[in-house]
Design a protein around this motif. Structure first.
Motif, short mmCIF file in Angstrom:
data_model
loop_
_atom_site.label_atom_id
_atom_site.label_comp_id
_atom_site.label_asym_id
_atom_site.label_seq_id
_atom_site.Cartn_x
_atom_site.Cartn_y
_atom_site.Cartn_z
N LEU A 260 0.84 -1.18 0.00
CA LEU A 260 0.00 0.00 0.00
C LEU A 260 0.88 1.25 0.00
N PRO A 261 0.79 2.10 -1.03
CA PRO A 261 1.65 3.29 -1.11
C PRO A 261 1.32 4.29 0.00
N LYS A 262 2.23 5.25 0.16
CA LYS A 262 2.00 6.30 1.16
C LYS A 262 0.77 7.14 0.83
N SER A 263 0.40 7.19 -0.44
CA SER A 263 -0.78 7.94 -0.85
C SER A 263 -2.06 7.31 -0.33
N GLY A 264 -1.97 6.03 0.07
CA GLY A 264 -3.14 5.35 0.60
C GLY A 264 -4.00 4.71 -0.47
N THR A 265 -3.62 4.82 -1.73
CA THR A 265 -4.41 4.23 -2.81
C THR A 265 -3.55 3.31 -3.66
N LEU A 266 -4.16 2.26 -4.19
CA LEU A 266 -3.47 1.32 -5.06
C LEU A 266 -3.70 1.65 -6.53
N PHE A 267 -4.46 2.72 -6.82
CA PHE A 267 -4.90 3.00 -8.18
C PHE A 267 -4.34 4.33 -8.69
N SER A 268 -4.03 4.34 -9.97
CA SER A 268 -3.46 5.54 -10.58
C SER A 268 -4.51 6.44 -11.22
N SER A 269 -5.71 5.91 -11.42
CA SER A 269 -6.76 6.70 -12.06
C SER A 269 -8.13 6.13 -11.69
N ALA A 270 -9.16 6.95 -11.89
CA ALA A 270 -10.53 6.49 -11.63
C ALA A 270 -10.90 5.33 -12.55
N ASN A 271 -10.38 5.37 -13.78
CA ASN A 271 -10.68 4.31 -14.73
C ASN A 271 -10.11 2.98 -14.26
N GLU A 272 -8.87 3.01 -13.73
CA GLU A 272 -8.25 1.78 -13.23
C GLU A 272 -9.01 1.27 -12.00
N LEU A 273 -9.38 2.17 -11.11
CA LEU A 273 -10.14 1.78 -9.92
C LEU A 273 -11.43 1.05 -10.30
N GLN A 274 -12.14 1.60 -11.27
CA GLN A 274 -13.40 1.00 -11.70
C GLN A 274 -13.19 -0.36 -12.36
N ARG A 275 -12.18 -0.46 -13.20
CA ARG A 275 -11.94 -1.71 -13.91
C ARG A 275 -11.51 -2.84 -12.98
N VAL A 276 -10.66 -2.51 -12.00
CA VAL A 276 -10.21 -3.53 -11.06
C VAL A 276 -11.38 -4.03 -10.22
N LEU A 277 -12.22 -3.10 -9.74
CA LEU A 277 -13.38 -3.50 -8.95
C LEU A 277 -14.33 -4.36 -9.77
N GLU A 278 -14.61 -3.95 -10.99
CA GLU A 278 -15.52 -4.72 -11.84
C GLU A 278 -14.96 -6.11 -12.13
N SER A 279 -13.64 -6.20 -12.31
CA SER A 279 -13.02 -7.50 -12.57
C SER A 279 -13.17 -8.42 -11.37
N ARG A 280 -12.90 -7.92 -10.18
CA ARG A 280 -13.01 -8.74 -8.98
C ARG A 280 -14.45 -9.15 -8.71
N LEU A 281 -15.36 -8.22 -8.87
CA LEU A 281 -16.77 -8.54 -8.68
C LEU A 281 -17.24 -9.58 -9.69
N GLY A 282 -16.84 -9.38 -10.94
CA GLY A 282 -17.26 -10.30 -11.98
C GLY A 282 -16.75 -11.71 -11.76
N ARG A 283 -15.54 -11.84 -11.25
CA ARG A 283 -14.96 -13.17 -11.05
C ARG A 283 -15.53 -13.83 -9.80
N ALA A 284 -15.95 -13.02 -8.82
CA ALA A 284 -16.62 -13.59 -7.65
C ALA A 284 -18.05 -13.98 -7.99
N GLY A 285 -18.73 -13.14 -8.77
CA GLY A 285 -20.07 -13.47 -9.23
C GLY A 285 -21.19 -13.07 -8.29
N GLN A 286 -20.87 -12.68 -7.06
CA GLN A 286 -21.89 -12.27 -6.10
C GLN A 286 -21.25 -11.51 -4.95
N MET A 287 -22.06 -10.73 -4.24
CA MET A 287 -21.53 -9.88 -3.18
C MET A 287 -22.21 -10.16 -1.85
N LEU A 288 -21.41 -10.08 -0.78
CA LEU A 288 -21.91 -10.10 0.58
C LEU A 288 -21.65 -8.73 1.19
N VAL A 289 -22.69 -8.07 1.69
CA VAL A 289 -22.54 -6.77 2.35
C VAL A 289 -22.61 -7.01 3.85
#
Length: 378
Positions: A260-289
């Motif tokens: 985890l960088p000192k900036s506190g974020t693992l993402f370089s852009s909003a587009n990357e943040l969205q794509r990584v989240l969508e990829s993880r969600l898609g591969r899990a197939g369902q969410m637990l809140v």
């Protein structure tokens, strides 16, 4: 204006031009080769009179186009055109790989680039290369591992209490003791992602405690250990889930906290943040809140954005509740992404950017509220 094989073309406004290239070097590194080609989809006016020679250009025309007006028109449907394009790409790759292998076996001096030149259409160096961009690559497609629910329920609680000296720590308090630093579970172990020392908890545990992710968990680090374990246990019992067969993507366990960088974020852009989240969600197939006793998730930007993305992708959502539901309906009814906060201000800004440039806050809030309130009924 394009000049190809002695013929000049003027692309129409509704045309699509795709420029691409491949570059490689010889095994010794002494020679480098580059091939570029162009794919045109649309209608192109031929400016030269000679139309007898074939040209490696694919384009989809209009059945009503008048050939006498000077336009080359291919009456091919979009689906057929796309299929032919894919077949051509596959065949080109197959032949290139075969020729490269043959060259390696025979140690021939002829470069495969010379043979490839006979089958691809060179593009003038001045032509813009629309396919190039500076966006980060898509997430890797290898198996995404989750932590076993059985490990979280049966092994982790005692470890967390012993490491922190607290009976009911939250995950912020647990992180320095079990996820980072010299006492972290992954300390000194090689990370399979980058080959460097220190890895995530899921990469550090024994093989039978991890597996292909089956559920994505949306939750907050402020959640207390007892609330987390209680909600997870209630879910496995209520839904008759075999904890040993449920593999959960929980960022605390699955993200490498050492990176985890000192900036506190693992993402370089909003587009990357969205794509990584969508990829993880898609591969899990369902969410637990996971809803803790303080309903912290209703005020956290990451939690609400994860739910919104799950709703947008039409994936199933299950709420893991604490011992009581009192006040949850009122809390969910007042959810607002505008006022939600994230630990990392960079993440918060990128989440807001994705929402603002997409559905907008009002639509996003409505979707999240409606889905969570619907989940409460079940």
């Amino acid at each position: 204006r394009l000049e190809i094989n002695g013929r000049r073309y003027l692309p129409r406004d509704d045309s699509i031009l795709i420029s691409s290239s491949i570059r490689w070097s010889s095994e010794s590194g002494s020679e480098e080769y580059e091939e570029r080609w162009l794919i045109c989809i649309g209608k192109h006016q031929q400016l030269s009179e000679d139309s007898s020679d074939s040209v490696y250009i694919g384009y989809i025309g209009d059945a009503t186009e008048n050939h006498s007006a000077g336009y080359d028109t291919a009456l091919v449907g979009s689906c057929v055109g796309a299929t032919i394009f894919c077949i051509c790409c596959c065949e080109c790759c197959r032949r290139f790989c075969k020729e490269t292998e043959e060259e390696s076996d025979s140690e021939a001096s002829t470069s495969p680039s010379r043979r490839l030149q006979d089958r691809v259409l060179p593009v003038p160096p001045s032509l813009p290369r629309q396919c190039e961009h500076s966006e980060p690559p898509l997430p890797q497609t290898k198996q995404l591992n989750g932590i076993s629910a059985a490990y979280v329920l049966e092994i982790f609680p005692a470890l967390a209490r012993q490491s922190t000296g607290l009976e009911n720590p939250n995950f912020h308090e647990m992180a320095p003791a079990v996820a980072t630093g010299e006492t972290g579970l992954g300390y000194g172990k090689t990370c399979p992602e980058d080959g460097e020392p220190n890895c995530s908890i899921v990469d550090a545990v024994e093989e039978h405690h991890k597996g292909k992710v089956s559920h994505f968990v949306s939750w907050c680090w402020a959640c207390r250990l007892n609330d987390f374990i209680g909600a997870l246990r209630a879910w496995t019992k209520g839904d008759r889930i075999d904890a040993g067969e449920a593999y959960l993507w929980i960022c605390f366990f699955c993200d490498n906290q050492y990176r985890l960088p000192k900036s506190g974020t693992l993402f370089s852009s909003a587009n990357e943040l969205q794509r990584v989240l969508e990829s993880r969600l898609g591969r899990a197939g369902q969410m637990l809140v996971l809803v803790d006793a303080e309903t912290t998730c209703a005020k956290r930007a990451w939690c609400l954005f994860e739910v919104f993305t799950c709703v947008d992708k039409q994936l199933p959502i299950t709420i893991m509740l604490p011992a009581t539901r009192e006040g949850l309906q009122e809390t969910f009814s007042t959810i607002d992404l505008r006022t939600a906060r994230a630990t990392s201000t960079a993440d918060e800004d990128m989440i807001n950017e994705v929402v603002l440039t997409g559905a907008g806050f009002d639509a996003a809030n409505a979707r999240v509220r409606d889905r969570l309130l619907e989940c409460l009924k079940h």
